[in-house]
Design a protein around this motif. Structure first.
Motif, PDB file in Angstrom:
ATOM      1  N   THR A 147       0.852  -1.175   0.000  1.00 12.19           N
ATOM      2  CA  THR A 147       0.000   0.000   0.000  1.00 12.19           C
ATOM      3  C   THR A 147       0.895   1.235   0.000  1.00 12.19           C
ATOM      4  O   THR A 147       1.888   1.216   0.728  1.00 12.19           O
ATOM      5  CB  THR A 147      -0.881   0.026   1.270  1.00 12.19           C
ATOM      6  OG1 THR A 147      -1.544  -1.220   1.359  1.00 12.19           O
ATOM      7  CG2 THR A 147      -1.894   1.150   1.215  1.00 12.19           C
ATOM      8  N   LEU A 185     -13.684   1.151  -0.084  1.00  9.35           N
ATOM      9  CA  LEU A 185     -12.749   1.701   0.897  1.00  9.35           C
ATOM     10  C   LEU A 185     -13.090   3.156   1.210  1.00  9.35           C
ATOM     11  O   LEU A 185     -13.035   3.593   2.367  1.00  9.35           O
ATOM     12  CB  LEU A 185     -11.314   1.609   0.376  1.00  9.35           C
ATOM     13  CG  LEU A 185     -10.750   0.203   0.151  1.00  9.35           C
ATOM     14  CD1 LEU A 185      -9.371   0.288  -0.500  1.00  9.35           C
ATOM     15  CD2 LEU A 185     -10.672  -0.582   1.457  1.00  9.35           C
ATOM     16  N   GLN A 333      -5.080   9.234   3.582  1.00 15.03           N
ATOM     17  CA  GLN A 333      -4.455   8.344   4.559  1.00 15.03           C
ATOM     18  C   GLN A 333      -5.459   7.317   5.095  1.00 15.03           C
ATOM     19  O   GLN A 333      -5.142   6.130   5.239  1.00 15.03           O
ATOM     20  CB  GLN A 333      -3.852   9.133   5.726  1.00 15.03           C
ATOM     21  CG  GLN A 333      -2.963   8.237   6.584  1.00 15.03           C
ATOM     22  CD  GLN A 333      -2.614   8.855   7.927  1.00 15.03           C
ATOM     23  OE1 GLN A 333      -3.445   9.497   8.583  1.00 15.03           O
ATOM     24  NE2 GLN A 333      -1.374   8.670   8.339  1.00 15.03           N
ATOM     25  N   ARG A 337      -5.127   3.286   4.713  1.00 12.92           N
ATOM     26  CA  ARG A 337      -5.120   2.392   5.862  1.00 12.92           C
ATOM     27  C   ARG A 337      -6.213   1.334   5.765  1.00 12.92           C
ATOM     28  O   ARG A 337      -6.005   0.186   6.156  1.00 12.92           O
ATOM     29  CB  ARG A 337      -5.255   3.209   7.157  1.00 12.92           C
ATOM     30  CG  ARG A 337      -3.978   3.972   7.441  1.00 12.92           C
ATOM     31  CD  ARG A 337      -4.080   4.837   8.671  1.00 12.92           C
ATOM     32  NE  ARG A 337      -2.746   5.256   9.092  1.00 12.92           N
ATOM     33  CZ  ARG A 337      -2.486   5.834  10.255  1.00 12.92           C
ATOM     34  NH1 ARG A 337      -3.469   6.053  11.109  1.00 12.92           N
ATOM     35  NH2 ARG A 337      -1.261   6.176  10.570  1.00 12.92           N
ATOM     36  N   HIS A 338      -7.372   1.709   5.225  1.00 19.54           N
ATOM     37  CA  HIS A 338      -8.397   0.689   5.015  1.00 19.54           C
ATOM     38  C   HIS A 338      -7.924  -0.337   3.989  1.00 19.54           C
ATOM     39  O   HIS A 338      -8.196  -1.533   4.123  1.00 19.54           O
ATOM     40  CB  HIS A 338      -9.719   1.327   4.575  1.00 19.54           C
ATOM     41  CG  HIS A 338     -10.522   1.841   5.727  1.00 19.54           C
ATOM     42  ND1 HIS A 338     -11.183   1.008   6.589  1.00 19.54           N
ATOM     43  CD2 HIS A 338     -10.746   3.090   6.174  1.00 19.54           C
ATOM     44  CE1 HIS A 338     -11.802   1.731   7.519  1.00 19.54           C
ATOM     45  NE2 HIS A 338     -11.549   3.003   7.284  1.00 19.54           N
ATOM     46  N   LYS A 339      -7.211   0.137   2.972  1.00 15.39           N
ATOM     47  CA  LYS A 339      -6.653  -0.799   1.990  1.00 15.39           C
ATOM     48  C   LYS A 339      -5.672  -1.753   2.680  1.00 15.39           C
ATOM     49  O   LYS A 339      -5.725  -2.973   2.495  1.00 15.39           O
ATOM     50  CB  LYS A 339      -5.954  -0.021   0.883  1.00 15.39           C
ATOM     51  CG  LYS A 339      -5.113  -0.849  -0.089  1.00 15.39           C
ATOM     52  CD  LYS A 339      -5.959  -1.750  -0.965  1.00 15.39           C
ATOM     53  CE  LYS A 339      -5.097  -2.622  -1.874  1.00 15.39           C
ATOM     54  NZ  LYS A 339      -5.871  -3.645  -2.582  1.00 15.39           N
ATOM     55  N   LEU A 340      -4.797  -1.200   3.492  1.00 19.35           N
ATOM     56  CA  LEU A 340      -3.779  -1.995   4.176  1.00 19.35           C
ATOM     57  C   LEU A 340      -4.422  -3.061   5.062  1.00 19.35           C
ATOM     58  O   LEU A 340      -3.994  -4.217   5.076  1.00 19.35           O
ATOM     59  CB  LEU A 340      -2.909  -1.065   5.024  1.00 19.35           C
ATOM     60  CG  LEU A 340      -1.651  -1.646   5.654  1.00 19.35           C
ATOM     61  CD1 LEU A 340      -0.636  -2.010   4.599  1.00 19.35           C
ATOM     62  CD2 LEU A 340      -1.029  -0.647   6.633  1.00 19.35           C
ATOM     63  N   THR A 341      -5.459  -2.694   5.791  1.00 18.69           N
ATOM     64  CA  THR A 341      -6.057  -3.666   6.706  1.00 18.69           C
ATOM     65  C   THR A 341      -7.096  -4.540   6.009  1.00 18.69           C
ATOM     66  O   THR A 341      -7.460  -5.585   6.530  1.00 18.69           O
ATOM     67  CB  THR A 341      -6.727  -2.972   7.911  1.00 18.69           C
ATOM     68  OG1 THR A 341      -7.754  -2.101   7.439  1.00 18.69           O
ATOM     69  CG2 THR A 341      -5.727  -2.151   8.686  1.00 18.69           C
ATOM     70  N   GLY A 342      -7.547  -4.121   4.829  1.00 12.19           N
ATOM     71  CA  GLY A 342      -8.579  -4.898   4.154  1.00 12.19           C
ATOM     72  C   GLY A 342      -8.034  -5.935   3.198  1.00 12.19           C
ATOM     73  O   GLY A 342      -8.539  -7.053   3.115  1.00 12.19           O
ATOM     74  N   LEU A 344      -4.308  -5.512   2.125  1.00  4.51           N
ATOM     75  CA  LEU A 344      -2.865  -5.274   2.170  1.00  4.51           C
ATOM     76  C   LEU A 344      -2.319  -4.550   0.949  1.00  4.51           C
ATOM     77  O   LEU A 344      -1.751  -3.478   1.075  1.00  4.51           O
ATOM     78  CB  LEU A 344      -2.112  -6.592   2.362  1.00  4.51           C
ATOM     79  CG  LEU A 344      -0.625  -6.456   2.699  1.00  4.51           C
ATOM     80  CD1 LEU A 344      -0.427  -5.679   3.980  1.00  4.51           C
ATOM     81  CD2 LEU A 344       0.050  -7.817   2.774  1.00  4.51           C
TER      82      LEU A 344
END
Lengths: 469, 469
Positions: A147, A185, A333, A337-342, A344
């Protein structure tokens, strides 16, 4: 598009627009060839094509005339939708899934499909870039280049924003698994369960499904089939119902094909800014315009960072690669972060292949060809609808995209039509899947993204007969 | 692993396990070469390596002896965690992001990384399959071959389940954008906002983040560093707090490295079935076992369809491709629909490349090599920790995966250590990011997935000094 096809389309347009009237004589083949700097053979080919489409007739030793019964296009829908203005929880998924799943079989005539023909895309050329990307994958990039996505690709996307005059930088962009992930997202970034969100009426069923899975309420706002959401009605909804966000398609809306004029987009952005409501702008069809230049996204008028612009390459370049993005303004941001936790990160090889394709050039050439093709197909499909559908049918004339929206005569039942059509090997997208309150019972969406041929013509004829039952 | 390395590891293991005691003489080089069918040069190379690691000493004209001060491994943590048993909303993301984002720079010694070295994977060979897949992409497959994913890939995955004795069919599998998407989709399929979910204590921070973004509450249940979650405590939680789901890592849990014995998994599945609570089983490390055979997933004991098994290729074959899957049992349709509405489909070229790689064979050969490498690295890292960390440090000895969990002496502050280590160019994963109530202040996770070299040794030495401050 070949030369003779281009000429035929020009003439067809003149007939549709009334510049050439029924019975009127066409310029001679020789004149036309000279004026257009074409060979006579090319002009003949164009005229044969027009004759085959029933638009012109030849009279022996006299020349070509506009057919007295040249197909006339059905009228456009004129009235905006009139949803009840309530905010309500969404519960459409069951119906949408039933319709979509039944419509997925490859052997159906895909008039209900959400995708244009995959043969319209440079998949072989993309494949070569993908092959080369695969050989040059830096192993470390798989670990530390997650991400928000590959910089090379974000740079290419930012460049295209810049060319359109939007000050979007690579670091403002989050690469996603298609536009649909980007939209989801963005929705997560600006809402919490129970919030209300404004959508168009009718609206893309995936927006309704996204609201449903995130436990949000939908406010459907009147939308005109030509120029999009009604700003007065929107203002009323903003004042009375305090939605947390808007999710709109400003260019070639799915399913209406409506496009907001630039001034209206500017007013929309100003209105939302006054109410401090973020706009999730679904712009996946923006590149598929038939006019002179790309219609601006609403984001072009955003000075507050309140517009979360989402788009993808799935509809205009690379179906199946699942590469989309969000340019979420001040929410960048949060979306990253939603991409990262959803999920990766987004598949690295596909990102690299697209970056390499865009760097190599040729995307705009491909787009020009694609737009021409879709514009021609739109006319051909509209004529076929005109020939075969019952009187009283209204059809939109979108200036881009690949969807027609049909209003059948009052009392028609598009869901019943959908079931009857399936039995004849034809899919359609019935109106009720585009509304949280099952409106649009007499409407349907037709996809003209597949080349017109005898099979499609027959399918439209069959649909017309079934619609008249 | 080269022959001399394998021999060195054998001898090192004998020393660690006390078969060879401090001061004892090793078999002569000639004897060892004859018995092992190796060249004398190979044996010498192995002994030099052991000498360099401080495990053995040479005495002139006498031979090699186990060093009197051969590094002894630190003791293991013995007690299960003792969370307070409350269910609470999750609010860890800010801390986790702060830690993760600071730890991402490529120049850091990646002891805090969640990924093994990308050089351990056959990326070149995968690239060749990807290149070939790109040339043979059926355009129509980009349209009608969406969710649940490419059949060829689902078939290969189902085959591997079948080899392990699990009756999973291609139609039971949903291909996702990495395991993280699979886990999120499964969580969405079985919960609603406000529900409570059981997790291990400590637990993978991404699970906490997933709960947080879906507005769920976490119940942290005591977990033993060797054999996983405490079933009695789990039963109490099930009775008292009525969680809607469990999210557990049954094999080589992140961060503990704990593995549930098969009988315990069976008891877990039976217990959850009695309470009709679904188990989201995160099994991304299951293939990275150091023992004789793959540890079963809990799903192997599931007769009710209540286990949603999630895994991926990201940690064992293809980092960056973002291909994972769920085998969600009775929730398969719900998960597929969440996939469809959340991100539509998974990147087609990456799916095709993996299917082709698996069909071609060689995955198991790669996995054997990878497991050997990780097992050796684990020993090397443990020895380095033994040499450099303060007395009182406890370290897990996982039987798979690539994480060590360290308990520092009471009163240590892993978050402070994290900040000091960063200033020295070293990342770690401090304990508090693995808990919704910020426990594990004196713990940290070390990644041993990167080859041991002078830089890593120095980094561990520096960490040990900083930990002793």
């Amino acid at each position: 598009m070949k030369r003779y096809q281009a000429l035929a389309e020009d003439v067809a347009r003149s007939i549709r627009e009334g510049l050439l009237r029924p019975g009127e004589k066409l310029p001679s083949v020789r004149q036309t060839a000279a004026r257009r700097k074409l060979s006579m053979a090319t002009v003949f080919q164009a005229y044969y094509l027009l004759e085959a489409r029933g638009l012109i007739r030849s009279r022996p030793r006299s020349g070509y005339y506009v057919a007295a019964d040249a197909p006339r296009l059905p009228p456009e829908p004129e009235a905006p939708s009139r949803p009840d203005g309530e905010s309500r929880p969404v519960d459409v998924s069951e119906l949408v899934f039933e319709v979509l799943e039944s419509a997925m079989a490859r052997q159906l005539v895909p008039l209900g499909s959400a995708f244009p023909s995959p043969l319209l895309f440079p998949l072989a050329r993309l494949g070569r870039h993908l092959a080369s990307a695969a050989q040059h994958l830096d192993p470390w990039s798989t670990v530390d280049d997650l991400t928000p996505g590959k910089l090379a690709l974000r740079r290419q996307i930012a460049l295209r924003y810049r060319i359109d005059g939007l000050p979007v930088s690579p670091e403002d962009i989050v690469i996603t698994n298609g536009a649909l992930e980007a939209l989801n997202l963005c929705l997560q970034a600006v809402t919490r369960p129970g919030d209300a969100v404004v959508v168009e009426s009718p609206c893309f069923y995936a927006a309704l499904q996204a609201l449903e899975r995130q436990h949000l309420r939908a406010i459907e706002v009147p939308t005109h089939p030509r120029d999009g959401i009604d700003l007065e009605a929107l203002e009323t909804a903003l004042q009375r119902q305090r939605p947390r966000a808007c999710w709109l398609m400003t260019n070639f809306q799915n399913p209406l094909g409506s496009a907001m004029p630039d001034a209206k987009k500017q007013a929309l952005v100003a209105l939302l800014a006054r109410h401090r409501v973020p706009l999730i702008e679904d712009d996946v069809y923006g590149e598929l315009y038939f006019g002179e230049r790309r219609p601006m996204p609403a984001k072009a008028y955003d000075t507050q960072g309140l517009v979360l612009h989402c788009a993808s390459f799935s509809k205009c370049l690379a179906p199946g690669y699942r590469i989309g993005w969000a340019a979420p303004g001040r929410f960048a941001q949060a979306v990253a972060r939603h991409k990262l936790t959803g999920s990766l990160a987004t598949s690295a090889p596909a990102q690299m292949a697209l970056a390499a394709y865009l760097e190599a050039g040729g995307y705009d050439r491909h787009l020009r060809r694609l737009r021409n093709t879709l514009a021609v197909q739109q006319q051909q499909y509209m004529e076929a609808v005109a020939r075969h559908f019952p009187a009283g049918t209204r059809v939109t004339r979108p200036s881009g995209g690949y969807f027609l929206w049909l209003e059948l005569p009052a009392g028609s039942d598009a869901l019943a039509l959908h079931r009857r059509a399936l039995a004849h090997g034809i899919s359609i997208a019935p109106g009720p899947i585009f509304s949280a309150n099952r409106g649009f019972a007499h409407c349907l969406r037709l996809n003209y993204g597949h080349p017109m041929d005898a099979r499609v013509e027959q399918a439209i004829a069959m649909l017309g007969r079934l619609a008249a039952l």
